[in-house]
Design a protein around this motif. Sequence first.
Motif, PDB file in Angstrom:
ATOM      1  N   UNK A  64       1.049  -1.160  -0.033  1.00 49.04           N
ATOM      2  CA  UNK A  64       0.022  -0.213   0.046  1.00 49.04           C
ATOM      3  C   UNK A  64       0.760   1.148   0.127  1.00 49.04           C
ATOM      4  N   UNK A  65       2.051   1.116   0.645  1.00 51.81           N
ATOM      5  CA  UNK A  65       2.885   2.524   0.550  1.00 51.81           C
ATOM      6  C   UNK A  65       3.519   2.621  -0.479  1.00 51.81           C
ATOM      7  N   UNK A  66       3.764   1.407  -1.312  1.00 56.26           N
ATOM      8  CA  UNK A  66       4.283   1.454  -2.816  1.00 56.26           C
ATOM      9  C   UNK A  66       3.218   2.067  -3.701  1.00 56.26           C
ATOM     10  N   UNK A  67       1.957   1.754  -3.435  1.00 52.36           N
ATOM     11  CA  UNK A  67       0.861   2.346  -4.254  1.00 52.36           C
ATOM     12  C   UNK A  67       0.712   3.842  -4.020  1.00 52.36           C
ATOM     13  N   UNK A  68       0.801   4.146  -2.751  1.00 48.04           N
ATOM     14  CA  UNK A  68       0.812   5.487  -2.183  1.00 48.04           C
ATOM     15  C   UNK A  68       1.688   6.444  -3.023  1.00 48.04           C
ATOM     16  N   UNK A  69       3.083   5.849  -2.778  1.00 44.93           N
ATOM     17  CA  UNK A  69       4.042   6.558  -3.437  1.00 44.93           C
ATOM     18  C   UNK A  69       3.944   6.803  -5.078  1.00 44.93           C
ATOM     19  N   UNK A  70       3.499   5.737  -5.676  1.00 50.48           N
ATOM     20  CA  UNK A  70       3.394   5.546  -7.073  1.00 50.48           C
ATOM     21  C   UNK A  70       2.168   6.557  -7.418  1.00 50.48           C
ATOM     22  N   UNK A  85      -1.182   7.607   3.855  1.00 45.31           N
ATOM     23  CA  UNK A  85      -0.106   6.932   4.238  1.00 45.31           C
ATOM     24  C   UNK A  85       0.225   7.077   5.685  1.00 45.31           C
ATOM     25  N   UNK A  86      -0.124   8.291   6.434  1.00 48.38           N
ATOM     26  CA  UNK A  86       0.019   8.507   7.610  1.00 48.38           C
ATOM     27  C   UNK A  86      -0.857   7.473   8.429  1.00 48.38           C
ATOM     28  N   UNK A  87      -2.082   7.351   8.096  1.00 46.14           N
ATOM     29  CA  UNK A  87      -3.094   6.561   8.535  1.00 46.14           C
ATOM     30  C   UNK A  87      -2.719   5.047   8.414  1.00 46.14           C
ATOM     31  N   UNK A  88      -2.125   4.510   7.446  1.00 51.58           N
ATOM     32  CA  UNK A  88      -1.391   3.264   7.350  1.00 51.58           C
ATOM     33  C   UNK A  88      -0.254   2.997   8.386  1.00 51.58           C
ATOM     34  N   UNK A  89       0.352   3.931   8.330  1.00 46.32           N
ATOM     35  CA  UNK A  89       1.643   3.958   9.168  1.00 46.32           C
ATOM     36  C   UNK A  89       1.051   4.011  10.721  1.00 46.32           C
ATOM     37  N   UNK A  90       0.011   4.677  11.133  1.00 48.64           N
ATOM     38  CA  UNK A  90      -0.344   4.628  12.637  1.00 48.64           C
ATOM     39  C   UNK A  90      -1.309   3.459  12.922  1.00 48.64           C
ATOM     40  N   UNK A 115       6.245   6.654  14.071  1.00 49.74           N
ATOM     41  CA  UNK A 115       6.724   7.199  12.832  1.00 49.74           C
ATOM     42  C   UNK A 115       5.688   8.253  12.465  1.00 49.74           C
ATOM     43  N   UNK A 116       4.390   7.834  12.428  1.00 44.08           N
ATOM     44  CA  UNK A 116       3.297   8.467  12.030  1.00 44.08           C
ATOM     45  C   UNK A 116       3.397   9.993  12.515  1.00 44.08           C
ATOM     46  N   UNK A 117       3.501  10.276  13.980  1.00 41.85           N
ATOM     47  CA  UNK A 117       3.217  11.653  14.355  1.00 41.85           C
ATOM     48  C   UNK A 117       4.670  12.373  13.944  1.00 41.85           C
ATOM     49  N   UNK A 118       5.666  11.646  13.893  1.00 38.30           N
ATOM     50  CA  UNK A 118       6.903  12.200  13.498  1.00 38.30           C
ATOM     51  C   UNK A 118       7.154  12.731  12.069  1.00 38.30           C
ATOM     52  N   UNK A 119       6.634  11.699  11.125  1.00 36.77           N
ATOM     53  CA  UNK A 119       6.643  12.164   9.789  1.00 36.77           C
ATOM     54  C   UNK A 119       5.642  13.173   9.495  1.00 36.77           C
ATOM     55  N   UNK A 120       4.523  13.322  10.133  1.00 41.39           N
ATOM     56  CA  UNK A 120       3.416  14.330  10.102  1.00 41.39           C
ATOM     57  C   UNK A 120       4.192  15.761  10.437  1.00 41.39           C
ATOM     58  N   UNK A 121       5.100  15.661  11.540  1.00 36.07           N
ATOM     59  CA  UNK A 121       5.528  16.728  11.877  1.00 36.07           C
ATOM     60  C   UNK A 121       6.651  17.292  10.930  1.00 36.07           C
ATOM     61  N   UNK A 122       7.391  16.575  10.181  1.00 35.57           N
ATOM     62  CA  UNK A 122       8.240  16.760   9.230  1.00 35.57           C
ATOM     63  C   UNK A 122       7.702  17.355   7.843  1.00 35.57           C
TER      64      UNK A 122
END
Length: 190
Positions: A64-70, A85-90, A115-122
């Motif tokens: 799913x992340x591959x699909x999201x990035x694509x 992607x954040x929802x999946x990561x959480x 990683x989800x809240x960290x990625x969201x912050x970045x």
Amino acid sequence: MNRLIELLRTKIALPGDDTRELTRKATFILFGLLMSVGGVIWAAMCFTFGLFWQALIPLAYTLLVGVCIGTFVITRRYFVVSRIQLLLSLLLPFAFQWSLGGFKKSGAMMYWAIIAPLAAQFFGGVKLSRLWIFGFLILTVISGFTDGYLSHVQGLPEYVHVPAFVINLSLVSLFVAFASQYFYSQMQTN
């Protein structure tokens, strides 16, 4: 890895993007790619121990992340794809932990969800990150209350529990450090 990130930066750039915005987007993709590495490792580990249904969760995450990035590279719809992607990561690290029998049996798999809240912050700033931290805390509390009910679930063999903790803590820490270093080094050079 740097070549892949630079290639992705050229594919995701929009005409109005400055270097800071490109760095945010690239770091977001980097988090997804790094978590996908963890997904492949965990799927392989589950397959090794005959936990085929449980292996589908990290494998599905990786796909799913591959699909999201694509989708992001093709459509450049950053807002929608980033939230998915954040929802999946959480959610998926918690679902995987529950499928393996809880906190101890999974080696604290939920740690990946930080990683989800960290990625969201970045890529979205402190305000967006607060929402994802709140989600992480809610799922952590739910996990605490349901952990005892999951003890009957067949998970990883007991001799794998401590190595699972080591793998989870090491990889998440390494990935967060790597993505953070990339982000801040790009912000300083630009």
